[in-house]
Design a protein around this motif. Structure first.
Motif, PDB file in Angstrom:
ATOM      1  N   GLU A 137      15.823  -6.314   1.565  1.00 36.56           N
ATOM      2  CA  GLU A 137      16.488  -5.987   2.819  1.00 36.56           C
ATOM      3  C   GLU A 137      15.932  -4.704   3.439  1.00 36.56           C
ATOM      4  OE1 GLU A 137      20.560  -5.725   1.778  1.00 36.56           O
ATOM      5  OE2 GLU A 137      20.714  -7.801   1.094  1.00 36.56           O
ATOM      6  N   GLN A 138      15.657  -3.701   2.599  1.00 36.32           N
ATOM      7  CA  GLN A 138      15.184  -2.404   3.061  1.00 36.32           C
ATOM      8  C   GLN A 138      13.903  -2.064   2.310  1.00 36.32           C
ATOM      9  OE1 GLN A 138      16.380  -0.520   5.471  1.00 36.32           O
ATOM     10  NE2 GLN A 138      14.790   1.030   5.199  1.00 36.32           N
ATOM     11  N   PRO A 139      12.778  -1.883   3.001  1.00 34.01           N
ATOM     12  CA  PRO A 139      11.513  -1.595   2.317  1.00 34.01           C
ATOM     13  C   PRO A 139      11.620  -0.366   1.423  1.00 34.01           C
ATOM     14  CG  PRO A 139      11.134  -2.077   4.631  1.00 34.01           C
ATOM     15  CD  PRO A 139      12.621  -1.948   4.457  1.00 34.01           C
ATOM     16  N   ALA A 140      11.189  -0.523   0.184  1.00 32.02           N
ATOM     17  CA  ALA A 140      11.248   0.575  -0.775  1.00 32.02           C
ATOM     18  C   ALA A 140      10.221   0.324  -1.863  1.00 32.02           C
ATOM     19  CB  ALA A 140      12.646   0.706  -1.380  1.00 32.02           C
ATOM     20  N   GLY A 141       9.787   1.400  -2.510  1.00 31.59           N
ATOM     21  CA  GLY A 141       8.863   1.268  -3.629  1.00 31.59           C
ATOM     22  C   GLY A 141       7.455   1.690  -3.279  1.00 31.59           C
ATOM     23  N   ARG A 142       6.550   1.472  -4.230  1.00 35.27           N
ATOM     24  CA  ARG A 142       5.162   1.938  -4.135  1.00 35.27           C
ATOM     25  C   ARG A 142       4.230   0.800  -3.749  1.00 35.27           C
ATOM     26  NH1 ARG A 142       1.251   1.905  -8.345  1.00 35.27           N
ATOM     27  NH2 ARG A 142      -0.407   3.476  -8.144  1.00 35.27           N
TER      28      ARG A 142
ATOM     29  N   MET B  76       5.929  -5.048   1.294  1.00 35.82           N
ATOM     30  CA  MET B  76       4.679  -5.710   1.660  1.00 35.82           C
ATOM     31  C   MET B  76       4.779  -6.310   3.048  1.00 35.82           C
ATOM     32  SD  MET B  76       2.064  -5.818  -0.502  1.00 35.82           S
ATOM     33  CE  MET B  76       1.331  -7.450  -0.418  1.00 35.82           C
ATOM     34  N   ARG B  77       5.891  -6.960   3.323  1.00 36.23           N
ATOM     35  CA  ARG B  77       6.053  -7.632   4.602  1.00 36.23           C
ATOM     36  C   ARG B  77       6.004  -6.641   5.756  1.00 36.23           C
ATOM     37  NH1 ARG B  77      10.435  -9.742   3.515  1.00 36.23           N
ATOM     38  NH2 ARG B  77      11.856  -8.330   4.595  1.00 36.23           N
ATOM     39  N   VAL B  78       6.674  -5.493   5.597  1.00 33.48           N
ATOM     40  CA  VAL B  78       6.714  -4.532   6.694  1.00 33.48           C
ATOM     41  C   VAL B  78       5.342  -3.919   6.917  1.00 33.48           C
ATOM     42  CG1 VAL B  78       7.364  -2.466   5.346  1.00 33.48           C
ATOM     43  CG2 VAL B  78       8.127  -2.710   7.706  1.00 33.48           C
ATOM     44  N   LEU B  79       4.566  -3.725   5.849  1.00 33.45           N
ATOM     45  CA  LEU B  79       3.213  -3.177   6.007  1.00 33.45           C
ATOM     46  C   LEU B  79       2.293  -4.170   6.712  1.00 33.45           C
ATOM     47  CD1 LEU B  79       0.925  -1.168   5.504  1.00 33.45           C
ATOM     48  CD2 LEU B  79       0.654  -2.179   3.224  1.00 33.45           C
ATOM     49  N   ILE B  80       2.294  -5.416   6.251  1.00 30.05           N
ATOM     50  CA  ILE B  80       1.410  -6.426   6.836  1.00 30.05           C
ATOM     51  C   ILE B  80       1.777  -6.671   8.300  1.00 30.05           C
ATOM     52  CG2 ILE B  80       0.687  -8.838   6.719  1.00 30.05           C
ATOM     53  CD1 ILE B  80       1.194  -8.621   3.650  1.00 30.05           C
ATOM     54  N   ASP B  81       3.072  -6.759   8.596  1.00 33.95           N
ATOM     55  CA  ASP B  81       3.500  -6.969   9.979  1.00 33.95           C
ATOM     56  C   ASP B  81       3.091  -5.793  10.866  1.00 33.95           C
ATOM     57  OD1 ASP B  81       4.595  -9.393   9.331  1.00 33.95           O
ATOM     58  OD2 ASP B  81       6.668  -8.691   9.282  1.00 33.95           O
ATOM     59  N   ALA B  82       3.212  -4.572  10.336  1.00 37.28           N
ATOM     60  CA  ALA B  82       2.836  -3.392  11.122  1.00 37.28           C
ATOM     61  C   ALA B  82       1.345  -3.381  11.395  1.00 37.28           C
ATOM     62  CB  ALA B  82       3.259  -2.126  10.389  1.00 37.28           C
ATOM     63  N   LEU B  83       0.527  -3.726  10.392  1.00 38.86           N
ATOM     64  CA  LEU B  83      -0.918  -3.763  10.588  1.00 38.86           C
ATOM     65  C   LEU B  83      -1.296  -4.823  11.627  1.00 38.86           C
ATOM     66  CD1 LEU B  83      -2.135  -3.470   6.873  1.00 38.86           C
ATOM     67  CD2 LEU B  83      -2.283  -1.700   8.642  1.00 38.86           C
ATOM     68  N   ALA B  84      -0.699  -6.008  11.495  1.00 35.69           N
ATOM     69  CA  ALA B  84      -1.017  -7.093  12.430  1.00 35.69           C
ATOM     70  C   ALA B  84      -0.547  -6.779  13.847  1.00 35.69           C
ATOM     71  CB  ALA B  84      -0.389  -8.397  11.946  1.00 35.69           C
ATOM     72  N   SER B  85       0.515  -5.995  13.975  1.00 35.61           N
ATOM     73  CA  SER B  85       1.041  -5.648  15.294  1.00 35.61           C
ATOM     74  C   SER B  85       0.277  -4.498  15.943  1.00 35.61           C
ATOM     75  CB  SER B  85       2.522  -5.286  15.170  1.00 35.61           C
ATOM     76  OG  SER B  85       3.034  -4.810  16.390  1.00 35.61           O
ATOM     77  N   ARG B  86      -0.072  -3.490  15.142  1.00 37.37           N
ATOM     78  CA  ARG B  86      -0.645  -2.262  15.688  1.00 37.37           C
ATOM     79  C   ARG B  86      -2.173  -2.284  15.821  1.00 37.37           C
ATOM     80  NH1 ARG B  86       1.972   2.455  14.422  1.00 37.37           N
ATOM     81  NH2 ARG B  86       0.175   3.457  15.400  1.00 37.37           N
ATOM     82  N   LEU B  87      -2.860  -2.881  14.852  1.00 34.95           N
ATOM     83  CA  LEU B  87      -4.315  -2.750  14.827  1.00 34.95           C
ATOM     84  C   LEU B  87      -5.023  -3.390  16.020  1.00 34.95           C
ATOM     85  CD1 LEU B  87      -5.183  -3.105  11.029  1.00 34.95           C
ATOM     86  CD2 LEU B  87      -4.978  -1.042  12.420  1.00 34.95           C
ATOM     87  N   PRO B  88      -4.584  -4.566  16.513  1.00 30.08           N
ATOM     88  CA  PRO B  88      -5.282  -5.115  17.680  1.00 30.08           C
ATOM     89  C   PRO B  88      -5.300  -4.160  18.867  1.00 30.08           C
ATOM     90  CG  PRO B  88      -3.921  -6.800  16.675  1.00 30.08           C
ATOM     91  CD  PRO B  88      -3.574  -5.513  15.988  1.00 30.08           C
ATOM     92  N   GLY B  89      -4.244  -3.374  19.048  1.00 31.39           N
ATOM     93  CA  GLY B  89      -4.235  -2.405  20.129  1.00 31.39           C
ATOM     94  C   GLY B  89      -5.161  -1.236  19.880  1.00 31.39           C
TER      95      GLY B  89
END
Length: 308
Positions: free
Chosen positions: A88-93, A283-296
């Motif tokens: 539910e809430q991103p946490a961990g290494r 993992m999901r929040v990192l991958i989604d952020a990369l896919a959302s931000r990097l094209p810009g």
């Protein structure tokens, strides 16, 4: 063998003060609870408790074992709670490997923003251009500027597209002339990316869906793209570089594009991670952020001006 079998029943019996009360808490029959504890005693080879129709008491072995079981179940609850929380809430290494220059300029800002947004996330990031074995080296995710071969153990998602372009300093072009066709590159000095004795050819798409290599004459080989851009600014020759990397230099006038009408090579960048039935929220929040931000960040090259 299920080494946890019977432990929950045993601890509940002790906490409830008897088999009947434990059966009510566990929504089982008294017989089922009694058999679970009996099987546990048989597996351990000790008697854990004395029971009669009216009384229930722990043996010395049972008392010591109970203390350990309470800690085990508490740690198991904590572990499951951490996983549930992470869903539910991103946490961990997260241990990540990224290319040096692309990682520094494009991936690192995304990670910095995620760190600010999710304070329970921790990142361990390696910046390297060498190929890494994701599974063998224990990475949670790697970013690769290459097509992922078919794999039964890895999953990939495209997170960016990078356009390449030939560029040079105005001073170099004034002294040596501006190429008007791909064939003209052979008469110019080139600054080439290379690593471990291998150089990267300057590729362009052909009409058949493949690529062809420009006939570059190598003068300098560097294993750092930022340094290659700096060498181009210094007038040392032509360079073939990602548009996003040279954009600021082009806008400042220290570099200009060469052969802007030639279709650029566009290659894909992927996030790659071990295949698994479930994906943690971190993992999901990192991958989604990369896919959302990097094209810009990598962007289109339509704002980059060309050589006159």
């Amino acid at each position: 063998m299920d080494r946890l079998a019977g432990i929950q029943e045993f601890v509940t019996v002790v906490d409830a003060g008897g088999f009947s009360a434990a059966a009510q808490k566990l929504h089982l029959s008294r017989s089922a609870v009694g058999k679970a504890v009996a099987r546990l005693e048989e597996r351990l080879g000790v008697r854990l408790c004395h029971r009669t129709t009216r009384a229930f008491t722990l043996t010395s072995d049972g008392n010591a074992f109970y203390a350990h079981c309470v800690r085990i179940l508490a740690e198991l609850d904590m572990a499951e709670g951490a996983l549930a929380s992470d869903r539910e809430q991103p946490a961990g290494r997260l241990r990540i490997s990224v290319p040096v220059i692309f990682g520094r300029y494009c991936v690192a800002p995304v990670i910095a923003d995620l760190s600010r947004q999710h304070t329970a996330l921790r990142f361990d990031v390696s910046f390297t251009d060498r190929p890494v074995d994701l599974i063998e080296e224990g990475y949670d995710l790697v970013v690769r500027n290459a097509v992922l071969p078919d794999s039964a153990v890895l999953t990939a998602r495209r997170i960016a597209r990078q356009r390449m372009t030939i560029c040079a300093a105005p001073s170099y072009l004034a002294a040596r002339g501006t190429p008007r066709a791909i064939e003209d590159i052979a008469g110019h000095d080139s600054i080439v990316y290379g690593r471990d004795g291998n150089t990267r050819p300057w590729l362009f798409p052909d009409s058949k869906g493949g690529t062809y290599a420009a006939p570059a004459r190598t003068r300098l080989i560097l294993d750092d793209l930022d340094s290659a851009a700096d060498m181009a600014v210094a007038g040392m020759g032509l360079a073939w570089l990602p548009c996003w990397l040279i954009r600021a230099r082009v806008h400042s006038g220290s570099l200009v594009r060469v052969l802007p009408d030639v279709d650029p090579l566009v290659f894909d960048t992927y996030a790659v991670w071990p295949r698994a039935p479930f994906m943690p929220a971190r993992m999901r929040v990192l991958i989604d952020a990369l896919a959302s931000r990097l094209p810009g960040m990598t962007g289109a090259d339509d704002e980059i001006k060309s050589a006159a």
